[in-house]
Design a protein around this motif. Structure first.
Motif, mmCIF file in Angstrom:
data_model
loop_
_atom_site.group_PDB
_atom_site.id
_atom_site.type_symbol
_atom_site.label_atom_id
_atom_site.label_comp_id
_atom_site.label_asym_id
_atom_site.label_seq_id
_atom_site.Cartn_x
_atom_site.Cartn_y
_atom_site.Cartn_z
ATOM 1 N N ASN A 66 0.838 -1.194 0.000
ATOM 2 C CA ASN A 66 0.000 0.000 0.000
ATOM 3 C C ASN A 66 0.880 1.255 0.000
ATOM 4 O O ASN A 66 1.395 1.658 1.032
ATOM 5 C CB ASN A 66 -0.917 -0.039 1.235
ATOM 6 C CG ASN A 66 -1.970 1.048 1.186
ATOM 7 O OD1 ASN A 66 -2.065 1.796 0.214
ATOM 8 N ND2 ASN A 66 -2.750 1.144 2.250
ATOM 9 N N THR A 121 4.773 4.057 -10.159
ATOM 10 C CA THR A 121 4.157 5.381 -10.079
ATOM 11 C C THR A 121 4.347 5.933 -8.669
ATOM 12 O O THR A 121 4.598 5.189 -7.724
ATOM 13 C CB THR A 121 2.656 5.288 -10.392
ATOM 14 O OG1 THR A 121 2.071 4.296 -9.554
ATOM 15 C CG2 THR A 121 2.419 4.930 -11.849
ATOM 16 N N PRO A 146 1.676 8.682 5.201
ATOM 17 C CA PRO A 146 0.310 8.169 5.221
ATOM 18 C C PRO A 146 -0.394 8.730 6.453
ATOM 19 O O PRO A 146 0.237 9.420 7.265
ATOM 20 C CB PRO A 146 0.507 6.659 5.360
ATOM 21 C CG PRO A 146 1.777 6.524 6.126
ATOM 22 C CD PRO A 146 2.641 7.716 5.747
ATOM 23 N N SER A 147 -1.668 8.467 6.596
ATOM 24 C CA SER A 147 -2.369 8.918 7.792
ATOM 25 C C SER A 147 -1.714 8.284 9.026
ATOM 26 O O SER A 147 -1.265 7.135 8.982
ATOM 27 C CB SER A 147 -3.842 8.530 7.704
ATOM 28 O OG SER A 147 -3.981 7.178 7.340
ATOM 29 N N ILE A 187 -7.537 11.734 -4.540
ATOM 30 C CA ILE A 187 -6.414 11.234 -5.349
ATOM 31 C C ILE A 187 -6.830 11.182 -6.816
ATOM 32 O O ILE A 187 -7.858 10.578 -7.146
ATOM 33 C CB ILE A 187 -5.982 9.817 -4.907
ATOM 34 C CG1 ILE A 187 -5.558 9.827 -3.436
ATOM 35 C CG2 ILE A 187 -4.839 9.307 -5.786
ATOM 36 C CD1 ILE A 187 -5.112 8.461 -2.908
ATOM 37 N N ARG A 199 -9.613 8.164 -5.311
ATOM 38 C CA ARG A 199 -10.192 8.303 -3.974
ATOM 39 C C ARG A 199 -10.895 9.659 -3.912
ATOM 40 O O ARG A 199 -10.253 10.671 -4.171
ATOM 41 C CB ARG A 199 -9.095 8.225 -2.901
ATOM 42 C CG ARG A 199 -9.622 8.423 -1.474
ATOM 43 C CD ARG A 199 -8.569 8.160 -0.417
ATOM 44 N NE ARG A 199 -7.571 9.221 -0.325
ATOM 45 C CZ ARG A 199 -6.498 9.178 0.460
ATOM 46 N NH1 ARG A 199 -6.275 8.126 1.219
ATOM 47 N NH2 ARG A 199 -5.638 10.181 0.488
ATOM 48 N N GLY A 234 -4.699 1.019 -1.465
ATOM 49 C CA GLY A 234 -5.247 1.233 -0.121
ATOM 50 C C GLY A 234 -6.760 1.153 -0.069
ATOM 51 O O GLY A 234 -7.339 0.882 0.984
HETATM 52 P P1 AMP Z 1 -3.008 7.409 3.163
HETATM 53 O O1 AMP Z 1 -1.770 8.197 3.013
HETATM 54 O O2 AMP Z 1 -3.087 6.614 4.403
HETATM 55 O O3 AMP Z 1 -4.169 8.302 2.930
HETATM 56 O O4 AMP Z 1 -3.011 6.365 1.974
HETATM 57 C C1 AMP Z 1 -2.529 6.720 0.704
HETATM 58 C C2 AMP Z 1 -3.463 6.248 -0.359
HETATM 59 O O5 AMP Z 1 -2.902 6.601 -1.627
HETATM 60 C C3 AMP Z 1 -3.675 4.749 -0.364
HETATM 61 O O6 AMP Z 1 -5.029 4.448 -0.660
HETATM 62 C C4 AMP Z 1 -2.759 4.319 -1.500
HETATM 63 O O7 AMP Z 1 -3.162 3.106 -2.056
HETATM 64 C C5 AMP Z 1 -2.862 5.489 -2.471
HETATM 65 N N1 AMP Z 1 -1.671 5.586 -3.335
HETATM 66 C C6 AMP Z 1 -0.444 6.011 -2.978
HETATM 67 N N2 AMP Z 1 0.424 5.916 -4.003
HETATM 68 C C7 AMP Z 1 -0.265 5.403 -5.056
HETATM 69 C C8 AMP Z 1 0.080 5.038 -6.387
HETATM 70 N N3 AMP Z 1 1.318 5.197 -6.861
HETATM 71 N N4 AMP Z 1 -0.896 4.532 -7.182
HETATM 72 C C9 AMP Z 1 -2.160 4.376 -6.704
HETATM 73 N N5 AMP Z 1 -2.536 4.684 -5.444
HETATM 74 C C10 AMP Z 1 -1.622 5.189 -4.619
#
Ligand code: AMP
Ligand code: MG
Length: 351
Positions: A66, A121, A146-147, A187, A199, A234
């Motif tokens: 993740n 990515t 992340p959070s 996102i 997201r 995530g």
């Molecule tokens: P959080 O920082 O806890 O809000 O989580 C970050 C979110 O961004 C998660 O859902 C990840 O899966 C998503 N995320 C981060 N980098 C990427 C990426 N390169 N491609 C797709 N989703 C990403």
């Protein structure tokens, strides 16, 4: 083994740059610092240091596939970590950065695979919170964050929530008071032919379409309970979940209140304790259970800001079941319902 977690208070209106410099040093040495952003509290580590990213995953108990979002303060920093920034990135940055928008790009070698969960990515955001910005500038300029919650728990909207989850696991927590927005960033994936929302968040589909023209929403998000996997790794996890069984009741407001009253009576008769997530308009209509009002029915900013905190409050109270009204407001309603339904494991009662 537990480490010592230092908690410091910083006033966002009068930033103590000495304290920020100390936090920046911790990050440069590969340590972890939790800090406020305008969306939720983040758990920061140096995004260019694979060991720091490792530590983030282990402090949170986060699945290693993740990926983390990289936080920056200027466009030059963006250009240094991506293979290429499409025109849409500049258009979006002009309008929404600094702010609650994360964009996905093809990465280059500056950001290690440990930070991107093995992906080619990278997700990048430029936050507006003054403490977050000062901290990024006092670090290497790239903070993976992340959070700042234990994986699977509701995201922290105040420093106390971070302390509940991460004391003994990180070096420092910066308390900058309660956050503004209360839900994680929107996102948008710019590696697709047509930009795609992975997201939902404060920046809505309509706001993105207004500046970009065509924008899609990840089909894996809309059909959240189908076989289609969301593109943001995530989003597939049961996230934000309170300890109690949470159900969302959907329908016309009076009918929703009646239904929740009936269900609460049944459970109370079985000696179970019940929590209810209500609104200012409905809070006095519940006869049983512990009622938390998270804002006026149309005040989506208040609802977003209080949602995670209310789930944590019910965790502390140790209720057996939670019933929530649903909040399909015009702007941020999509984001609010996305988080609430995930927290509920998609248990919805229609009335
Ligand atoms: P959080 O920082 O806890 O809000 O989580 C970050 C979110 O961004 C998660 O859902 C990840 O899966 C998503 N995320 C981060 N980098 C990427 C990426 N390169 N491609 C797709 N989703 C990403
Ligand atoms: Mg998170």
């Amino acid at each position: 083994m537990d480490i010592k977690t230092e908690m410091i208070k910083i006033n966002p209106q009068a930033i103590d740059h000495e304290a920020i410099a100390r936090a920046g040093e911790i990050l440069k040495k590969g340590g972890l610092v939790a800090f406020p952003t305008e969306t939720v509290y983040g758990l920061g580590g140096d995004a260019t240091n694979p060991d720091a990213s490792h530590k983030i995953y282990s402090a949170k108990g986060r699945p290693s596939d993740n990926p983390l979002i990289v936080h920056i303060t200027n466009m030059k920093a963006l250009e240094e970590i991506v293979a290429q920034a499409p025109q849409a990135a500049y258009t979006l940055a002009e309008r929404f950065w600094p702010g609650p928008l994360t964009m996905i790009f093809q990465k280059n070698d500056r950001i290690p695979y440990e930070t991107t969960g093995g992906m080619d990515t990278v997700a990048v955001r430029m936050p507006s919170d003054p403490i977050a910005r000062a901290l990024i500038d006092a670090s290497t300029g790239y903070i993976a964050a992340p959070s700042a919650n234990t994986s699977g728990r509701p995201s922290p909207t105040q420093a106390e929530h971070v302390a509940q989850d991460l004391t003994g696991k990180i070096d420092m927590i910066i308390d900058g008071g309660p956050v503004n927005i209360g839900l994680e960033s929107t996102i948008v994936d710019l590696t697709e032919d047509v930009p795609m929302i992975l997201r939902p968040g404060y920046i809505t589909l309509e706001m993105l379409q207004e500046v970009l023209g065509e924008v899609r929403v990840d089909p894996g998000l809309i059909a959240a309970d189908s076989d289609r996997k969301p593109k943001a790794p995530g989003m597939k996890y049961r996230h934000y979940a309170p300890k109690a069984d949470l159900k969302v009741v959907e329908g016309e407001t009076d009918a929703v209140v009646q239904k929740i009253n009936r269900l609460s009576e049944e459970l109370t008769a079985q000696k179970k304790s019940v929590g209810i997530i209500a609104t200012e308009e409905t809070k006095d209509q519940y006869r049983q259970g512990i009622v938390i009002s998270i804002g006026g029915r149309d005040d989506e900013e208040a609802i977003a800001r209080h949602l995670y905190g209310s789930l944590r409050q019910f965790d502390e109270l140790g209720v057996d079941a939670i019933f929530s009204e649903s909040f399909a407001t015009a702007g941020m309603g999509q984001a609010i319902m996305n988080r609430l339904l995930k927290a509920a494991g998609h248990q919805v009662l229609e009335v």
